[in-house]
Design an enzyme around this catalytic site. Structure first.
Site, PDB file in Angstrom:
ATOM      1  N   LEU A  92       7.426  19.951   6.654  1.00  0.00           N
ATOM      2  CA  LEU A  92       8.640  19.652   5.878  1.00  0.00           C
ATOM      3  C   LEU A  92       8.328  19.500   4.382  1.00  0.00           C
ATOM      4  O   LEU A  92       9.150  19.849   3.536  1.00  0.00           O
ATOM      5  CB  LEU A  92       9.319  18.387   6.423  1.00  0.00           C
ATOM      6  CG  LEU A  92       9.711  18.470   7.911  1.00  0.00           C
ATOM      7  CD1 LEU A  92      10.246  17.129   8.408  1.00  0.00           C
ATOM      8  CD2 LEU A  92      10.761  19.558   8.139  1.00  0.00           C
ATOM      9  N   LEU A 120       9.275   7.407  16.480  1.00  0.00           N
ATOM     10  CA  LEU A 120       8.820   8.190  15.333  1.00  0.00           C
ATOM     11  C   LEU A 120       7.543   8.981  15.578  1.00  0.00           C
ATOM     12  O   LEU A 120       7.414  10.112  15.143  1.00  0.00           O
ATOM     13  CB  LEU A 120       8.637   7.289  14.100  1.00  0.00           C
ATOM     14  CG  LEU A 120       9.864   7.278  13.211  1.00  0.00           C
ATOM     15  CD1 LEU A 120      10.973   6.456  13.819  1.00  0.00           C
ATOM     16  CD2 LEU A 120       9.550   6.776  11.842  1.00  0.00           C
ATOM     17  N   LYS A 179       0.837  -1.209   0.000  1.00  0.00           N
ATOM     18  CA  LYS A 179       0.000   0.000   0.000  1.00  0.00           C
ATOM     19  C   LYS A 179       0.869   1.256   0.000  1.00  0.00           C
ATOM     20  O   LYS A 179       0.637   2.189  -0.779  1.00  0.00           O
ATOM     21  CB  LYS A 179      -0.897  -0.021   1.253  1.00  0.00           C
ATOM     22  CG  LYS A 179      -1.482   1.342   1.611  1.00  0.00           C
ATOM     23  CD  LYS A 179      -2.250   1.328   2.909  1.00  0.00           C
ATOM     24  CE  LYS A 179      -1.448   1.475   4.168  1.00  0.00           C
ATOM     25  NZ  LYS A 179      -1.111   2.829   4.610  1.00  0.00           N
ATOM     26  N   ASN A 180       1.879   1.290   0.862  1.00  0.00           N
ATOM     27  CA  ASN A 180       2.659   2.527   1.004  1.00  0.00           C
ATOM     28  C   ASN A 180       3.619   2.782  -0.153  1.00  0.00           C
ATOM     29  O   ASN A 180       4.186   3.857  -0.255  1.00  0.00           O
ATOM     30  CB  ASN A 180       3.406   2.544   2.341  1.00  0.00           C
ATOM     31  CG  ASN A 180       2.442   2.744   3.499  1.00  0.00           C
ATOM     32  OD1 ASN A 180       1.280   3.073   3.292  1.00  0.00           O
ATOM     33  ND2 ASN A 180       2.913   2.544   4.725  1.00  0.00           N
ATOM     34  N   PRO A 212       2.508  16.676  11.351  1.00  0.00           N
ATOM     35  CA  PRO A 212       2.488  17.894  10.529  1.00  0.00           C
ATOM     36  C   PRO A 212       3.033  17.639   9.129  1.00  0.00           C
ATOM     37  O   PRO A 212       3.656  16.602   8.879  1.00  0.00           O
ATOM     38  CB  PRO A 212       3.413  18.848  11.295  1.00  0.00           C
ATOM     39  CG  PRO A 212       4.300  17.975  12.100  1.00  0.00           C
ATOM     40  CD  PRO A 212       3.533  16.718  12.406  1.00  0.00           C
ATOM     41  N   VAL A 213       2.800  18.594   8.208  1.00  0.00           N
ATOM     42  CA  VAL A 213       3.354  18.457   6.852  1.00  0.00           C
ATOM     43  C   VAL A 213       4.291  19.631   6.544  1.00  0.00           C
ATOM     44  O   VAL A 213       4.548  19.953   5.392  1.00  0.00           O
ATOM     45  CB  VAL A 213       2.235  18.351   5.770  1.00  0.00           C
ATOM     46  CG1 VAL A 213       1.511  17.029   5.896  1.00  0.00           C
ATOM     47  CG2 VAL A 213       1.272  19.517   5.834  1.00  0.00           C
TER      48      VAL A 213
HETATM   49  C1  EPZ Z   1       4.715   7.030   6.183  1.00  0.00           C
HETATM   50  O1  EPZ Z   1       3.982   8.101   6.773  1.00  0.00           O
HETATM   51  C2  EPZ Z   1       3.791   5.836   6.144  1.00  0.00           C
HETATM   52  N1  EPZ Z   1       2.615   6.167   5.354  1.00  0.00           N
HETATM   53  C3  EPZ Z   1       3.403   5.424   7.560  1.00  0.00           C
HETATM   54  O2  EPZ Z   1       2.630   4.242   7.476  1.00  0.00           O
HETATM   55  C4  EPZ Z   1       4.666   5.136   8.384  1.00  0.00           C
HETATM   56  O3  EPZ Z   1       4.304   4.873   9.699  1.00  0.00           O
HETATM   57  C5  EPZ Z   1       5.603   6.341   8.321  1.00  0.00           C
HETATM   58  O4  EPZ Z   1       5.871   6.707   6.946  1.00  0.00           O
HETATM   59  C6  EPZ Z   1       6.932   6.090   9.011  1.00  0.00           C
HETATM   60  O5  EPZ Z   1       7.565   4.991   8.444  1.00  0.00           O
HETATM   61  C7  EPZ Z   1       2.665   6.090   4.038  1.00  0.00           C
HETATM   62  O6  EPZ Z   1       3.683   5.745   3.446  1.00  0.00           O
HETATM   63  C8  EPZ Z   1       1.421   6.418   3.282  1.00  0.00           C
HETATM   64  P1  EPZ Z   1       6.910  10.501   7.915  1.00  0.00           P
HETATM   65  P2  EPZ Z   1       4.505   9.589   6.673  1.00  0.00           P
HETATM   66  O7  EPZ Z   1       6.704  11.768   7.162  1.00  0.00           O
HETATM   67  O8  EPZ Z   1       5.149   9.791   5.346  1.00  0.00           O
HETATM   68  C9  EPZ Z   1       7.280  13.871  11.275  1.00  0.00           C
HETATM   69  C10 EPZ Z   1       0.850   2.766   8.045  1.00  0.00           C
HETATM   70  O9  EPZ Z   1       0.409   2.200   9.083  1.00  0.00           O
HETATM   71  N2  EPZ Z   1       7.025  14.851  10.203  1.00  0.00           N
HETATM   72  O10 EPZ Z   1       8.106   9.696   7.598  1.00  0.00           O
HETATM   73  O11 EPZ Z   1       3.388  10.473   7.039  1.00  0.00           O
HETATM   74  C11 EPZ Z   1       6.064  12.990  11.555  1.00  0.00           C
HETATM   75  O12 EPZ Z   1       5.123  13.630  12.385  1.00  0.00           O
HETATM   76  C12 EPZ Z   1       1.376   4.177   8.116  1.00  0.00           C
HETATM   77  O13 EPZ Z   1       0.838   2.234   6.939  1.00  0.00           O
HETATM   78  C13 EPZ Z   1       7.118  16.197  10.500  1.00  0.00           C
HETATM   79  O14 EPZ Z   1       7.394  16.602  11.634  1.00  0.00           O
HETATM   80  O15 EPZ Z   1       5.605   9.594   7.804  1.00  0.00           O
HETATM   81  C14 EPZ Z   1       6.706  11.779  12.177  1.00  0.00           C
HETATM   82  O16 EPZ Z   1       6.962  12.017  13.511  1.00  0.00           O
HETATM   83  C15 EPZ Z   1       0.950   5.014   9.211  1.00  0.00           C
HETATM   84  N3  EPZ Z   1       6.862  17.100   9.491  1.00  0.00           N
HETATM   85  C16 EPZ Z   1       8.038  11.660  11.406  1.00  0.00           C
HETATM   86  O17 EPZ Z   1       8.269  12.967  10.848  1.00  0.00           O
HETATM   87  C17 EPZ Z   1       6.554  16.706   8.224  1.00  0.00           C
HETATM   88  O18 EPZ Z   1       6.335  17.570   7.349  1.00  0.00           O
HETATM   89  C18 EPZ Z   1       8.050  10.636  10.277  1.00  0.00           C
HETATM   90  O19 EPZ Z   1       6.897  10.830   9.460  1.00  0.00           O
HETATM   91  C19 EPZ Z   1       6.488  15.335   7.939  1.00  0.00           C
HETATM   92  C20 EPZ Z   1       6.736  14.417   8.957  1.00  0.00           C
END
Ligand code: EPZ
Length: 420
Positions: free
Chosen positions: A125, A329, A22-23, A122-123
């Site tokens: 980044l 994380l 999925k991811n 958050p988004v």
């Molecule tokens: C991806 O989420 C996955 N989702 C998640 O899978 C997975 O848990 C996660 O990566 C970590 O491996 C998809 O691929 C669709 P991140 P994503 O940006 O991209 C912080 C599942 O169960 N952050 O790597 O959203 C964030 O809050 C799911 O399938 C910021 O602070 O994760 C987190 O603490 C759930 N600012 C950390 O970074 C930002 O702009 C990592 O998040 C972006 C992220």
């Protein structure tokens, strides 16, 4: 609402075949926005999140046709660049259209995703990366509005934190930008590797794939010549079924995997005293005379995945000793703890560290699924619990596990879906 009824019984046996990831599929579908022709994607998992993303493509003016595990996506007629609240509220991954839409059309609006059951998420980044490439970002009435009327420009992007989605958006945006983009502190997940490879196959020059420094030469507004492709197997689905075998302490063969993607999970199961026989595209987990406790710290790939933490917690309740899980994380990814406790687990939480006492006698109960992976931990616990467990709010499971009941029934689990 639907719920799952599982009658505990450790007698599993047989083989499970893993679906597409999925991811990986979500960003790959987003990347088709950059394509100048229709694309056929195969090994697509039939799960709710994928269908939601396809609906989003349709809402943008693209079209898709599903035939079994294949989808044909045509984004050539996209004429709308807004991902509305209605869709983003059901799936945060909608943010992945930001990079490709902005890069292709110079404008994009996406409803700002809120927090969710596992943390604030958050988004910022993603937005900072777009700004570094020359976009102007405004947030108004809950919407992110990004504009780059003269197109995005190659830039040096240094992520303050490793982010999977942020890296994916930056890679897609950079592909059609004007000039070279260097992404530093990029995420290295296999899902990102596949995204980069598909974009590379479409004629974009990319260096450093699978490393923390990715260099991309943009096409300066030219659409990509994307080829048909097949989605990589889902390493988290595979890990979940490996934990199913481990918690039952039974032999199970898992087919259609890429073993190297599972190294951190394999290594933790080996520490727990399981023997795992690896072949090119499959592995077999064998029972052990003693399930040993384990200490886990979640981290970015190639470290131990946060998406496997909940399943290992269920497994740790059956170990001979005390285990710990340190979630690094997400700030709130322990919602399954209280539900596992309702089934008899003894888990102590101290901030982001969970201490799990082993040798727990789990008993069937009514429990609530809170997010995708927390739900799968409850399924694992229910399989080895005494008596009947009803897992409510299973729409979380349907978002990411294809045919969970079918696959588990096939190996002997007593699992049925009901409507309440
Ligand atoms: C991806 O989420 C996955 N989702 C998640 O899978 C997975 O848990 C996660 O990566 C970590 O491996 C998809 O691929 C669709 P991140 P994503 O940006 O991209 C912080 C599942 O169960 N952050 O790597 O959203 C964030 O809050 C799911 O399938 C910021 O602070 O994760 C987190 O603490 C759930 N600012 C950390 O970074 C930002 O702009 C990592 O998040 C972006 C992220």
């Amino acid at each position: 609402m639907k719920y799952l009824k599982i009658v505990g019984n450790k007698e599993i046996d047989g083989e499970i075949t893993i679906s597409g990831a999925k991811n990986a599929a979500l960003p790959l579908i987003a990347a088709t926005i950059l394509s100048k022709n229709e694309i056929q994607i195969s090994n697509l998992p039939n799960v709710v999140d994928i269908n939601t993303f396809l609906k989003l493509i349709d809402m943008l003016g693209g079209s898709f046709k599903k035939v079994e595990d294949k989808v044909y996506i045509d984004t050539t007629k996209i004429d709308n660049t807004t991902a509305t609240y209605d869709i983003v509220k059901t799936m945060r991954a909608s943010i992945l259209v930001l990079g490709p839409l902005l890069s292709r059309f110079g404008v994009c609006e996406v409803s700002l995703p809120g927090g969710c059951a596992i943390g604030q998420r958050p988004v910022d980044l993603h937005l900072k990366a777009m700004e570094q490439m020359g976009a102007v970002i405004e947030i108004n009435h809950g919407y992110i509005k990004a504009t780059a009327p003269n197109g995005l420009k190659g830039a040096k992007i240094v992520f303050d934190k490793v982010t999977v989605g942020g890296t994916e958006n930056a890679v897609m945006a950079a592909s059609m930008a004007n000039g070279t983009t260097t992404i530093i502190n990029a995420a290295k997940e296999p899902e990102i590797v596949q995204l980069c490879e598909i974009i590379q196959d479409a004629g974009v020059k990319i260096e450093g794939i699978g490393t923390s420094k990715i260099i991309i030469e943009g096409t300066n507004g030219e659409l990509l010549d994307m080829k048909n492709f097949s989605v990589i197997p889902d390493r988290i689905e595979a890990g979940t079924y490996m934990c199913t075998a481990a918690i039952c302490n039974k032999k199970l063969k898992i087919n259609n995997i890429i073993p190297i993607h599972l190294e951190a999970v394999i290594s933790k199961l080996e520490e727990m005293n399981f023997e795992i026989l690896q072949e090119e595209t499959s592995l077999t987990i064998l029972p052990t005379n003693e399930i040993k406790p384990v200490n886990i710290i979640t981290s970015e790939y190639p470290g131990f995945p946060t998406d496997m933490q909940a399943q290992f917690m269920a497994l740790a309740t059956q170990a001979n000793g005390t285990s710990t899980i340190d979630e690094r994380l997400f700030e709130n990814r322990f919602m399954h703890v209280s539900e596992l406790a309702r089934m008899g687990a003894d888990i102590h939480l101290n901030g982001n560290i969970a201490t799990i006492k082993g040798n727990a006698q789990l008993n069937g109960a009514d429990v609530m699924a809170t997010d995708l992976r927390a739900s799968s931990a409850l399924v694992l616990a229910a399989i080895v619990a005494n008596g009947e467990t009803n897992i409510h709010r299973i729409y979380h499971l349907d978002r990411g596990y294809e045919d969970l009941e079918g696959k588990l029934s096939n190996i002997g689990v007593n699992i049925k879906r009901f409507t309440e």
